[in-house]
Design an enzyme around this catalytic site. Structure first.
Site, PDB file in Angstrom:
ATOM      1  N   LEU A  93       0.676  -1.186   0.177  1.00  0.00           N
ATOM      2  CA  LEU A  93      -0.067   0.098  -0.016  1.00  0.00           C
ATOM      3  C   LEU A  93       0.879   1.232   0.040  1.00  0.00           C
ATOM      4  CD1 LEU A  93      -2.526  -1.230   2.570  1.00  0.00           C
ATOM      5  CD2 LEU A  93      -3.135  -1.020   0.138  1.00  0.00           C
ATOM      6  N   HIS A 109       2.359 -10.470   9.953  1.00  0.00           N
ATOM      7  CA  HIS A 109       3.311 -10.789   9.197  1.00  0.00           C
ATOM      8  C   HIS A 109       4.288 -12.088   9.653  1.00  0.00           C
ATOM      9  CE1 HIS A 109       6.520  -9.929   6.435  1.00  0.00           C
ATOM     10  NE2 HIS A 109       7.514 -10.136   7.380  1.00  0.00           N
ATOM     11  N   SER A 136       4.448 -11.519  13.903  1.00  0.00           N
ATOM     12  CA  SER A 136       4.215 -10.374  14.609  1.00  0.00           C
ATOM     13  C   SER A 136       2.999  -9.775  13.989  1.00  0.00           C
ATOM     14  CB  SER A 136       5.324  -9.500  13.965  1.00  0.00           C
ATOM     15  OG  SER A 136       6.703 -10.042  14.535  1.00  0.00           O
ATOM     16  N   GLU A 174      -0.310 -17.890  14.583  1.00  0.00           N
ATOM     17  CA  GLU A 174      -0.991 -16.675  14.070  1.00  0.00           C
ATOM     18  C   GLU A 174      -2.455 -16.393  14.226  1.00  0.00           C
ATOM     19  OE1 GLU A 174      -0.233 -15.644   9.837  1.00  0.00           O
ATOM     20  OE2 GLU A 174       1.272 -17.040   9.649  1.00  0.00           O
TER      21      GLU A 174
HETATM   22  C1  GAR Z   1      -0.027 -15.767   6.664  1.00  0.00           C
HETATM   23  O1  GAR Z   1       0.717 -16.533   6.953  1.00  0.00           O
HETATM   24  C2  GAR Z   1       0.241 -14.355   6.755  1.00  0.00           C
HETATM   25  O2  GAR Z   1       0.995 -14.242   7.902  1.00  0.00           O
HETATM   26  C3  GAR Z   1       0.741 -14.222   5.716  1.00  0.00           C
HETATM   27  O3  GAR Z   1       0.175 -14.663   4.570  1.00  0.00           O
HETATM   28  C4  GAR Z   1      -0.624 -15.750   5.380  1.00  0.00           C
HETATM   29  C5  GAR Z   1      -2.081 -15.498   4.956  1.00  0.00           C
HETATM   30  O4  GAR Z   1      -2.811 -16.677   5.270  1.00  0.00           O
HETATM   31  N1  GAR Z   1       1.156 -12.601   5.533  1.00  0.00           N
HETATM   32  C6  GAR Z   1       1.994 -12.378   4.740  1.00  0.00           C
HETATM   33  O5  GAR Z   1       2.926 -13.005   4.016  1.00  0.00           O
HETATM   34  C7  GAR Z   1       1.965 -10.602   4.470  1.00  0.00           C
HETATM   35  N2  GAR Z   1       3.228  -9.956   3.870  1.00  0.00           N
HETATM   36  P1  GAR Z   1      -4.445 -16.661   5.462  1.00  0.00           P
HETATM   37  O6  GAR Z   1      -4.723 -16.155   4.070  1.00  0.00           O
HETATM   38  O7  GAR Z   1      -5.005 -18.247   5.453  1.00  0.00           O
HETATM   39  O8  GAR Z   1      -4.785 -15.882   6.491  1.00  0.00           O
END
Ligand code: GAR
Length: 197
Positions: A93, A109, A136, A174
């Site tokens: 963004l 992240h 994080s 997460e």
């Molecule tokens: C997650 O692991 C998140 O941390 C990562 O993408 C995945 C999304 O999974 N995010 C990034 O890499 C941001 N740059 P999800 O669609 O199942 O939540």
């Protein structure tokens, strides 16, 4: 009650965890799940959870990022969110967009920031020989993956781990971390959330 918009690009498992957490005495409620990709699996998941969905397809704006972000901004203004959660939202963004929502936008992240901003975080943690890996949640500022960290979850790197096994083992962390941070953030509690380690 705080209104939360969640931005996704893919499967939306973090979105799912966030939406399911916002019940009962939770200080926030989901008002919109928005994807930049009409094929994102998370859209059907959100609809199934009863959350309104929207798509702002970045491909419809060719290479005009300003126009894409204007459309994104206007879709968000429609629901007047107090908090925006980026949850696997894979578009970078611009500073103007971020500034208009500054202090109200969170991101998850998959690394222990400040390590490994950007992509391929699991491979980079393995290459560095890190003993620990994690995720994080941070406030979004104009610099990529660089805002104040509001919470982290830590896990060990195990012998034989690959980027795939790390990613798979991290995802449930997460799903615990992001809802915990959102709950505190929505309640105006600035203490960081620390899980595992
Ligand atoms: C997650 O692991 C998140 O941390 C990562 O993408 C995945 C999304 O999974 N995010 C990034 O890499 C941001 N740059 P999800 O669609 O199942 O939540």
């Amino acid at each position: 009650t705080k209104k939360v918009a969640i931005l996704i690009s893919g499967g939306g498992s973090n979105m799912d965890a966030l939406v399911k957490s916002m019940t009962g005495d939770h200080p926030a409620r989901p008002v919109l799940v928005l994807s930049n990709d009409p094929a994102a699996g998370g859209l059907a998941k959100a609809a199934g959870l009863g959350v309104p969905t929207a798509v702002v397809d970045h491909r419809a704006f060719a290479k005009d990022r300003a126009a894409f972000e204007a459309a994104l901004h206007s879709a968000l203004l429609d629901v007047q969110p107090d908090i925006i959660c980026l949850a696997g939202f894979m578009r970078i963004l611009g500073a103007d967009f971020i500034q208009s929502w500054e202090g109200r936008m969170l991101n998850i992240h998959p690394s222990l920031l400040p390590k490994y901003r950007g992509l391929h975080t699991h491979a980079r943690a393995l290459e560095a020989g890190d003993a620990q890996h994690g995720c994080s949640v941070h406030e979004v500022t104009a610099a990529l993956d660089d805002g104040p960290v509001l919470g982290q979850a830590v896990m060990p790197v195990l012998p034989g781990d690959t980027p795939e096994t790390l990613a798979a083992r991290l995802l449930p962390l997460e799903h615990a971390l992001y809802p915990a941070v959102l709950r505190r953030f929505a309640a105006g509690d600035a203490r960081p959330v620390m899980l595992g380690g």
